[in-house]
Design a protein around this motif. Structure first.
Motif, PDB file in Angstrom:
ATOM      1  N   GLN A   1       0.546  -1.331   0.301  1.00 24.74           N
ATOM      2  CA  GLN A   1      -0.019  -0.323  -0.480  1.00 24.74           C
ATOM      3  C   GLN A   1       0.606   1.054  -0.133  1.00 24.74           C
ATOM      4  O   GLN A   1       1.812   1.368   0.896  1.00 24.74           O
ATOM      5  N   LEU A   2       0.886   1.437  -0.774  1.00 23.10           N
ATOM      6  CA  LEU A   2       1.716   2.820  -1.587  1.00 23.10           C
ATOM      7  C   LEU A   2       0.324   4.320  -0.900  1.00 23.10           C
ATOM      8  O   LEU A   2      -0.238   4.279  -2.032  1.00 23.10           O
ATOM      9  N   HIS A   3       0.940   4.769  -0.188  1.00 27.21           N
ATOM     10  CA  HIS A   3      -0.020   6.093   0.094  1.00 27.21           C
ATOM     11  C   HIS A   3       0.699   7.651   0.913  1.00 27.21           C
ATOM     12  O   HIS A   3       1.567   6.913   1.396  1.00 27.21           O
ATOM     13  N   ASN A   4       0.480   8.493   1.158  1.00 29.05           N
ATOM     14  CA  ASN A   4       1.028   9.852   2.147  1.00 29.05           C
ATOM     15  C   ASN A   4       1.605  10.047   3.442  1.00 29.05           C
ATOM     16  O   ASN A   4       1.776  10.249   4.394  1.00 29.05           O
ATOM     17  N   GLY A   5       0.340   8.780   4.416  1.00 26.47           N
ATOM     18  CA  GLY A   5       0.196   8.671   5.479  1.00 26.47           C
ATOM     19  C   GLY A   5      -0.505   9.894   5.692  1.00 26.47           C
ATOM     20  O   GLY A   5      -0.996  10.304   7.070  1.00 26.47           O
ATOM     21  N   VAL A   6      -1.049  10.408   5.076  1.00 25.72           N
ATOM     22  CA  VAL A   6      -2.409  11.346   5.815  1.00 25.72           C
ATOM     23  C   VAL A   6      -3.593  11.632   4.946  1.00 25.72           C
ATOM     24  O   VAL A   6      -4.056  12.462   5.167  1.00 25.72           O
ATOM     25  N   GLY A   7      -4.375  10.174   4.888  1.00 24.64           N
ATOM     26  CA  GLY A   7      -5.475  10.172   4.344  1.00 24.64           C
ATOM     27  C   GLY A   7      -5.587  10.388   2.290  1.00 24.64           C
ATOM     28  O   GLY A   7      -6.334  11.081   2.062  1.00 24.64           O
ATOM     29  N   GLY A   8      -4.314  10.467   1.409  1.00 19.83           N
ATOM     30  CA  GLY A   8      -4.488  10.394   0.166  1.00 19.83           C
ATOM     31  C   GLY A   8      -4.323   9.478  -0.358  1.00 19.83           C
ATOM     32  O   GLY A   8      -5.211   8.639   0.588  1.00 19.83           O
ATOM     33  N   TYR A   9      -4.786   8.946  -1.530  1.00 19.36           N
ATOM     34  CA  TYR A   9      -5.142   8.349  -2.090  1.00 19.36           C
ATOM     35  C   TYR A   9      -4.359   7.128  -2.377  1.00 19.36           C
ATOM     36  O   TYR A   9      -2.630   7.023  -1.736  1.00 19.36           O
ATOM     37  N   VAL A  10      -5.027   5.997  -2.156  1.00 18.09           N
ATOM     38  CA  VAL A  10      -3.862   3.998  -1.201  1.00 18.09           C
ATOM     39  C   VAL A  10      -3.547   3.639  -2.621  1.00 18.09           C
ATOM     40  O   VAL A  10      -4.445   3.677  -3.773  1.00 18.09           O
TER      41      VAL A  10
ATOM     42  N   THR B   1      -2.882   0.281  -3.901  1.00 20.85           N
ATOM     43  CA  THR B   1      -2.557  -0.609  -3.313  1.00 20.85           C
ATOM     44  C   THR B   1      -2.096  -1.843  -5.199  1.00 20.85           C
ATOM     45  O   THR B   1      -2.416  -1.989  -5.495  1.00 20.85           O
TER      46      THR B   1
ATOM     47  N   GLU C   1     -10.944   2.442  -6.959  1.00 24.03           N
ATOM     48  CA  GLU C   1     -10.274   3.042  -7.792  1.00 24.03           C
ATOM     49  C   GLU C   1      -8.836   2.668  -8.192  1.00 24.03           C
ATOM     50  O   GLU C   1      -7.869   2.253  -9.035  1.00 24.03           O
ATOM     51  N   THR C   2      -8.359   1.920  -6.420  1.00 21.55           N
ATOM     52  CA  THR C   2      -7.366   0.960  -6.693  1.00 21.55           C
ATOM     53  C   THR C   2      -6.350  -0.096  -7.224  1.00 21.55           C
ATOM     54  O   THR C   2      -6.086  -0.178  -7.948  1.00 21.55           O
TER      55      THR C   2
ATOM     56  N   LEU D   1     -10.768   8.880   8.908  1.00 19.49           N
ATOM     57  CA  LEU D   1     -10.160   8.021   8.757  1.00 19.49           C
ATOM     58  C   LEU D   1      -8.939   8.025   7.069  1.00 19.49           C
ATOM     59  O   LEU D   1      -8.782   8.184   6.789  1.00 19.49           O
ATOM     60  N   THR D   2      -8.102   7.699   8.051  1.00 17.97           N
ATOM     61  CA  THR D   2      -6.211   8.272   7.534  1.00 17.97           C
ATOM     62  C   THR D   2      -5.759   6.792   7.405  1.00 17.97           C
ATOM     63  O   THR D   2      -4.961   6.848   6.708  1.00 17.97           O
TER      64      THR D   2
ATOM     65  N   GLN E   1      -8.883   3.942   4.729  1.00 15.78           N
ATOM     66  CA  GLN E   1      -9.521   5.002   3.247  1.00 15.78           C
ATOM     67  C   GLN E   1      -9.449   3.613   1.789  1.00 15.78           C
ATOM     68  O   GLN E   1     -10.722   4.398   1.165  1.00 15.78           O
TER      69      GLN E   1
ATOM     70  N   GLU F   1     -13.482   4.517   0.477  1.00 11.73           N
ATOM     71  CA  GLU F   1     -13.258   4.618  -1.345  1.00 11.73           C
ATOM     72  C   GLU F   1     -14.221   3.433  -1.611  1.00 11.73           C
ATOM     73  O   GLU F   1     -15.276   3.596  -2.071  1.00 11.73           O
TER      74      GLU F   1
ATOM     75  N   ALA G   1       2.789  -4.853   3.118  1.00 10.52           N
ATOM     76  CA  ALA G   1       3.636  -3.891   3.548  1.00 10.52           C
ATOM     77  C   ALA G   1       2.917  -1.622   3.137  1.00 10.52           C
ATOM     78  O   ALA G   1       1.877  -2.001   2.513  1.00 10.52           O
ATOM     79  N   GLU G   2       3.265  -1.014   4.075  1.00  9.79           N
ATOM     80  CA  GLU G   2       2.474   0.444   3.437  1.00  9.79           C
ATOM     81  C   GLU G   2       4.003   1.020   3.274  1.00  9.79           C
ATOM     82  O   GLU G   2       4.443   0.654   4.025  1.00  9.79           O
ATOM     83  N   ILE G   3       3.638   1.967   2.635  1.00  9.61           N
ATOM     84  CA  ILE G   3       5.060   2.141   1.771  1.00  9.61           C
ATOM     85  C   ILE G   3       4.631   3.809   1.991  1.00  9.61           C
ATOM     86  O   ILE G   3       3.403   3.935   1.140  1.00  9.61           O
ATOM     87  N   ILE G   4       4.975   4.258   2.740  1.00  5.37           N
ATOM     88  CA  ILE G   4       4.760   5.957   2.752  1.00  5.37           C
ATOM     89  C   ILE G   4       5.715   6.317   2.402  1.00  5.37           C
ATOM     90  O   ILE G   4       6.672   6.940   2.425  1.00  5.37           O
ATOM     91  N   THR G   5       5.289   7.782   1.475  1.00  2.46           N
ATOM     92  CA  THR G   5       5.829   8.490   1.128  1.00  2.46           C
ATOM     93  C   THR G   5       5.593  10.194   1.151  1.00  2.46           C
ATOM     94  O   THR G   5       4.777   9.805   1.453  1.00  2.46           O
TER      95      THR G   5
ATOM     96  N   LYS H   1       4.889  12.788   5.319  1.00  2.00           N
ATOM     97  CA  LYS H   1       5.131  12.421   6.433  1.00  2.00           C
ATOM     98  C   LYS H   1       5.566  11.693   6.562  1.00  2.00           C
ATOM     99  O   LYS H   1       5.796  11.151   7.369  1.00  2.00           O
TER     100      LYS H   1
END
Lengths: 572, 785
Positions: free
Chosen positions: A45-54, A56, A382-383, B132-133, B138, B142, B762-766, B769
């Motif tokens: 799961q790639l996301h920005n950690g602040v509730g943006g688009y995830v 997968t 979407e993902t 929901l963050t 998320q 969705e 895994a989660e990848i945070i870019t 943040k």
């Protein structure tokens, strides 16, 4: 007064490959990539950690595109993999994993990197020669006269992307669509220089995958169905629809240049002047018997109204992506200025219709000769849609590459293990003159060859994610997977049913052995055979061109990285 | 790890909380007063699991370095068994449990920072209101939004199954089932179920025929009341309470219905001498009577007032005065007498609407009138029977709910100043203009970039010339008057000054008009929407529109303080406005949502051309089918027969775990059925509900053909009515139907989401943040690259 700051001296790091930081980062990257590989690969799961688009995904293009790697050596690696992906779309993970394995395996050898590089180049050339020879046992030819082998190629691509969330019927449906779309893009009348057309993916990010479909021509989304009644488009005498394609904005704001200031006297309206100019264009379009006006950007509502009153259909907001295929399909030249309107810019169309998918409405432009088509792609969220889009684009690209070279490599790890057993066999039978040429000893050669083979095999091993054993057979050198939960000592023939690519069944005793066993490399084996079986229906196959390039890129990049002795970092 | 957070959260509730209101159903009162008390004492529930989503503690893996940080969610050996993403999904979904089924408990979502709260009653609004963050949250959001966008129904089913299946999969992981086996068996299992339940589909045509044939019979109400009386005898103590209290609202309904059936004694007999009618209960338990009864009580007033009444009763066990109801009886009477005029009239889709309403009674009445209007029109013009695009809603606060009704044409709110204009324009054919943007000086069409580098030079300033806006105003007004426009409908905002000037010139300007309203007016009046008033020419202006002040059903014109409801119509306009009224502001959104859900259920049903048997029939069949598959997979003969799995190396491992995974899948539906039964108070506890489900499953299996058994039970009046005895049939056992695609898609979406999260390791945070995380105290929980 400016203040001068002393420049920091650049930072020299010698032997970057021996640093802990590099070793750890490389192993992390390799772990991430390996865990993504194959149809049972784990997702990220790639996301920005602040509730943006995830996002997968398990695709290298998506992961590497968003991953900002700070280690300079690793960015060499990711950059060359991304470059490979941009050229071939497929086999990105294969390349990246193989490259990491090469680095890890070669680095642990007590052989000078200079020698390693030379030997590994020689090994690569052995591989490439073998892959390109008729005798190659892991290669099948793709028969373009039957759809079946094309479907196999596409299916293999789609199956290997689990984040698309497709079931079997959906995979079959989409594979058919992708092949259909590909066939649409093949020109009917081939001249000396045949160019494939284009398949445009139209997003419908809700609805079921089985609702996806392919249409010849292009679709432009329109916000309203204002056309429902107005679909008597003006036609020319040859019963075609004349189309004008504008790439310039017709929204009436183009009087505003980038720089400088315009002084206008009070009472003069630039907007009105601009609109008049636009209406003049409209008048000319009407007198030129244009039936359809398509604009990349926005058309001024007044101009739209004028055109509508004169029974000219106006479609705006076509978007940049559609411009090239639109102009190709209709034979029109995009008009970049509203001052100059030459009649030879116009193109022609066979028909215009209105289509609706889910809650979206489209104007459907149908050309006379179809080399452009639209793949209306639906997926539930979407993902998963984004992942599916990437997968379909890859599949389309794989078909295009295969047209140039109608070959495919066996998938499911079989090509890797087969190549490894070929190299093992070959490296034992090399003449001493070869070693002299490369300036190395037989032992050195054997060591590097072993590392080379283990790297290839480790790619095959990363297809399994559930702790099962991975086997290879002596006869064909294919890859076999044993489900987890069985003791390693059991009789293999009871547990395996088919090899990774699906070409060999468990019919004869193929004397399996563990792929990563301790004595694996010490078995002296014969040259692996080519399976005599005819190409079956559900075969896992990979794109030949992409995989060959992947192998080369992986080794070249690994060699480049192994050759690094300093990293010079500019600290300013 | 996750559980640790949950527990922490329970000690210190923060962020979001939910307040659960209980909606009591009749049978609850009759059978167990103890439980009522228990529930009453429990009526304020803090749901902690919903709450805070601070960064979750992720497995610590230190030693890695900077930039892109990777929080590994479940790296193989260590954490694969306690998948954090799945735990998150399952705890999020817990909040939606009480939203499942026809009887939903409402929740207040309180934002502690602003102290504002919203009342919610649907999964969409619940998820919308939560912050929901996390990535799994998320994705859940969705998925639910996608389902809402497409079907407007099935979201709580989706939310619930997401929770149930993530829980079940977590259990599978505990038993070391490989992920790939879970993924392939579950998706194959769901496919197989979707195929299996096709036998429970009924075509709309057949449903209509059946529903129409079972309409009003003389003894329908007798049976209804007898039943209540008879059942309550099982618990005579409660009955006295029931009789005192519930008789009030029941009377209101029944008096009317009796009068229109000219069978006065039916009611009295039923209630006054329950003993005598007790004997007939068994034979009278017929869906026919039940249906009719609840159709009549389909008025929102009946439902809500009954509820209020009962809630009071549950607390105080006293009989409040009947005065509360007296003022509302008129409404029932009015509504019912309309029906009485044509007692045998077949409502066609109206019946279907009731069957799809699932107890959403407030909206049924409205939908039925809409269907009636549209069907009449369809008969004349041959257009489609039911068109969602021709329905709009208008929300009127400060009016009691009994004022809800359907008005032909477009009802909207106008300002008080415009009343004079409206009165002036009443009864006149109006020339109408449609504007598809804002009506302000500054407005430019979408895609027009305002120039920033144009300066205007004024050479001869003169004081006579007014400001630019005045010029614009007078030129606009000039154009409007020259085309004799009386009515302007604007999609966006309207300049206030222009509205004022228009009032002075007797032009009515209405803003914020939706697109389908504009289309409808465009079609019947011939008006063509324009973006700028300057575009106007004679062909753009439509004619024949009419305007009047909207009048409530009692003929009074309404005055709602600042705003006045106004009705705009035109000859032959297909547009219908559902005027939704309530005096409770926080309920407005909820009422509107419920209305649209019902509208779209009917719409979906007509799209599908078929419906599912409802009331748990489909889920029960799925459950029995999956259990059969699980049993089959255990038999040695079938162990090798694995077909359809595309990866050859999956085959063997899949067979091994098939039974466990299928049980997990079945668990989802089992829990679904149990929770629905609990929510509707058909069972006292989930355990009891589960026993009842098992009972049905066993009977179905014994019967040989589960689908035949379920069909039979459905025809007898529904499935989820408890085992037998005290929980046997009650009045609300009308035939219930469900949407097909919406339901199966909700299942599929739920499973897809769960499997998507399951396969994620895994989660990848870019982005920025990740840099924050490097420096934060939690950095030890992340792996940095």
């Amino acid at each position: 007064m400016s203040r001068l700051e002393a420049k920091k001296p650049p930072l020299f790091i010698s032997d970057p490959l021996t640093k802990d930081l590099f070793i750890q980062s490389l192993s992390l990257l390799s772990r991430i990539l390996k865990s993504c590989y194959g149809p049972a690969g784990r997702l990220k799961q790639l996301h920005n950690g602040v509730g943006g688009y995830v996002c997968t995904t398990s695709q290298s293009s998506a992961i590497l595109g968003r991953l900002s790697v700070s280690h300079p050596v690793l960015s060499v690696l990711t950059a060359s993999v991304q470059n490979h992906v941009s050229r071939f779309s497929d086999c990105g993970l294969f390349t990246a994993i193989l490259c990491c394995s090469f680095i890890e395996n070669f680095k642990s050898l007590s052989v000078a990197s200079y020698t390693v590089i030379k030997i590994s180049r020689h090994l690569l050339s052995l591989c490439m020669d073998y892959l390109k020879s008729e005798a190659c046992g892991c290669r099948v030819s793709v028969d373009f006269s039957s759809v079946e082998s094309l479907l196999c190629l596409v299916r293999s691509v789609l199956i290997s992307k689990p984040a698309c969330m497709l079931n079997k019927t959906e995979i079959d449906h989409l594979a058919t669509l992708v092949v259909k779309a590909f066939i649409f893009t093949v020109p009917c009348h081939v001249e000396t220089n045949a160019v494939l057309g284009k398949c445009v993916i139209v997003p419908v990010k809700s609805g079921r995958v089985v609702d996806s479909t392919v249409l010849p021509g292009l679709l432009i989304e329109t916000p309203e169905i204002q056309w429902a009644k107005l679909l008597t488009v003006k036609r020319t005498c040859s019963n075609m629809i004349k189309i004008a394609l504008f790439s310039v904005s017709m929204s009436g704001d183009s009087f505003s240049p980038e720089e400088g200031t315009i002084m206008v006297h009070h009472g003069i309206s630039l907007e009105a002047l601009e609109l008049n100019q636009l209406l003049d264009v409209g008048k000319q379009l009407v007198s030129d018997e244009v039936g359809l006006v398509v604009c990349q950007k926005v058309i001024h509502p007044s101009l739209k109204q004028y055109l509508k009153e004169n029974h000219v259909m106006a479609v705006d907001r076509a978007g940049l992506n559609l411009m090239e295929p639109l102009s190709r399909m209709t034979g029109s030249k995009p008009i970049a200025s509203i001052q100059l309107l030459s009649p030879d810019c116009y193109g022609s169309l066979e028909d215009v219709r209105v289509e609706s998918f889910a809650s979206k409405h489209f104007v459907h432009l149908i050309p006379k000769d179809t080399i452009v088509c639209s793949l209306i792609l639906c997926n539930r969220n979407e993902t998963a849609w984004e992942e599916l889009k990437r997968a379909c684009e890859t599949a389309e690209h794989v078909l295009q590459l295969t047209v140039k070279e109608p070959l495919a490599l066996l998938g499911g790890g079989c090509t890797e293990t087969h190549l490894a057993s070929y190299i093992r066999h070959k490296s034992c039978t090399l003449s001493t003159s070869t070693f002299k040429d490369i300036d190395c000893s037989r032992t050195q050669y054997q060591l590097v060859a072993d590392g080379f083979c283990r790297s290839l095999e480790s790619v095959a091993c990363s297809l399994s994610h559930d702790d099962g054993d991975i086997l290879t057979d002596i006869v064909y050198g294919h890859c076999w997977f044993v489900p987890s939960g069985f003791p390693s000592v059991s009789n293999w023939s009871d547990l395996v049913s088919k090899c990774g690519c699906g070409i060999n069944g468990n019919t004869e005793n193929l004397s399996w052995r563990l792929l990563q066993g301790q004595f694996a490399s010490h078995v002296i084996q014969d040259c692996p055979k080519k399976p005599s079986v005819k190409v079956a229906d559900f075969l896992t196959v990979d794109c030949f061109a992409a995989k060959c390039s992947g192998l080369q890129v992986a080794l070249e990049t690994a060699n480049l990285i192994l050759d690094l002795s300093y990293v010079i970092e500019d600290q300013n | 790890m996750r559980w640790a957070t949950c527990r922490l959260a329970q000690q210190k509730p923060s962020g979001v909380c939910a307040y659960t209101r209980l909606t009591f159903t009749t049978n609850l009162f009759i059978h167990s007063p103890e439980r009522v008390l228990l529930f009453a004492g429990f009526s304020c529930v803090w749901l902690h699991n919903v709450i805070p989503f601070d960064p979750l503690p992720f497995p610590s893996q230190t030693g890695w370095k900077k930039r892109c940080c990777l929080l590994s969610m479940a790296f193989r050996d260590v954490n694969a068994r306690r998948h954090i993403g799945l735990q998150e999904l399952s705890s999020l979904a817990l909040a939606g449990r009480t939203l499942l089924g026809p009887v939903k408990s409402w929740k207040f979502i309180v934002d502690e920072s602003t102290n504002q709260s919203t009342l919610i009653c649907s999964a969409v609004r619940l998820i919308e209101s939560l912050d929901l963050t996390s990535a799994a949250g998320q994705l859940l959001n969705e998925t639910i939004q996608a389902q809402n966008k497409e079907f407007k129904t099935g979201m709580s089913t989706l939310l619930f199954l997401v929770g149930a299946w993530s829980g079940a999969i977590l259990e599978c992981l505990q038993q070391d089932v490989p992920v790939s086996a879970i993924v392939s068996v579950m998706s194959e299992g769901l496919n197989s179920c979707c195929e299996r339940v096709q036998c429970l589909q009924v075509s709309i045509h057949d449903v209509n025929k059946e529903l129409c044939s079972s309409i009003v019979r003389p003894d329908a109400f007798k049976s209804e009341t007898c039943q209540i009386g008879g059942d309550s005898l099982l618990n005579p103590q409660v009955f006295t309470y029931f009789q005192k209290d519930v008789s009030a609202p029941e009377e209101a309904i029944l008096k009317n219905s009796c009068s229109h059936q000219e069978d006065d004694c039916g009611f009295n007999k039923g209630l006054v001498s329950p003993l005598s009618s007790f004997g007939s209960v068994a034979s009278l338990v017929k869906p026919a009577g039940d249906r009719k009864a609840s159709m009549i009580s389909g008025s929102g007033v009946v439902a809500s007032s009954c509820n209020k009444q009962k809630l009071t009763h549950s607390r105080y066990f006293s009989t409040p005065g009947e005065s509360r109801f007296s003022n509302q009886q008129g409404t029932f009477r009015g509504y019912l007498s309309e029906q009485a005029a044509d007692p045998c009239k077949c409502y066609g889709l109206g019946h279907l609407a009731v069957a799809l309403s699932h107890g959403n009674q407030t909206s049924v009445k409205l939908l039925q009138s809409i269907v009636e209007y549209q069907q009449e029109k369809a008969e004349c013009s041959g257009s489609s029977q039911f068109n969602v695009a021709e329905i709009v809603t208008c929300c009127l606060l400060t009016l009691p709910e009994s004022y809800s009704c359907v008005s032909p044409g477009f009802v909207t709110l106008a300002s008080l100043e415009q009343v004079a204009v409206i009165k002036h324009l009443e009864d006149k054919p109006l020339r109408i203009l449609l504007m598809d943007g804002d009506l302000t000086e500054q407005y430019r069409h979408l895609g027009f970039n305002r120039p920033c580098n144009v300066r205007t030079i004024l050479e001869h300033p003169s004081l006579q010339e007014g400001r630019a806006e005045d010029l614009w105003l007078s030129s606009m007004l000039g154009i409007l008057t020259s085309f004799e426009v009386n009515l302007v409908l604007v999609k966006g905002n309207v300049c206030e000054n222009l509205t004022e000037r228009c009032i002075a010139n007797s032009i009515l300007v209405i803003g914020s008009v939706s697109r389908n309203v504009m289309c409808a007016f465009g079609e019947v009046t011939g008006a063509q929407p324009v973006t700028y008033v300057t575009q106007l020419n004679a062909s753009c202006v439509g004619s024949g529109a009419q305007v009047e002040l909207w009048k409530a059903c009692d003929g009074r014109a309404m005055d709602l303080g600042e705003l006045v409801p106004v009705r705009i119509k035109a000859r032959g306009i297909p547009l219908l406005t559902a005027v939704l009224t309530t005096t409770v502001a926080s309920k407005m959104q909820l009422i509107e949502d419920q209305f649209w859900t019902l509208v779209y259920r009917l719409h979906n049903a007509l799209n599908d051309k078929k419906v599912f048997l409802g009331g748990g029939a489909v889920e029960l069949l799925c459950l029995s089918h999956i259990q059969m598959l699980a049993e089959q997979s255990l038999q040695p003969a079938n162990k090798n027969a694995v077909k359809g799995f595309h990866s050859p190396w999956l085959a063997a491992s899949v067979t091994e775990y098939k039974s466990v995974v299928l049980q997990a899948l079945a668990n989802g539906w089992r829990q679904y059925l149990s929770v629905v039964m609990c929510n509707t108070a058909k069972a006292a506890s989930e355990l009891e509900a589960s026993t009842s489900v098992d009972h049905h499953l066993k009977k179905a299996a014994d019967c040989g053909s589960p689908s035949a058994y379920i069909l039979k039970e459905f025809r007898r009046g529904g499935l989820l009515r408890g085992v037998s005895g005290p929980f046997a049939d009650h009045g609300d056992g009308l035939k219930v139907y469900d949407n097909i695609t919406a339901k199966t898609e909700a299942w599929r979406r739920a499973l897809d989401l769960v499997l998507l999260v399951l396969q994620t390791d895994a989660e990848i945070i870019t982005g920025p943040k990740s840099n924050q995380l490097v420096n934060s105290h939690a950095s030890s929980e992340f792996v940095f690259l």
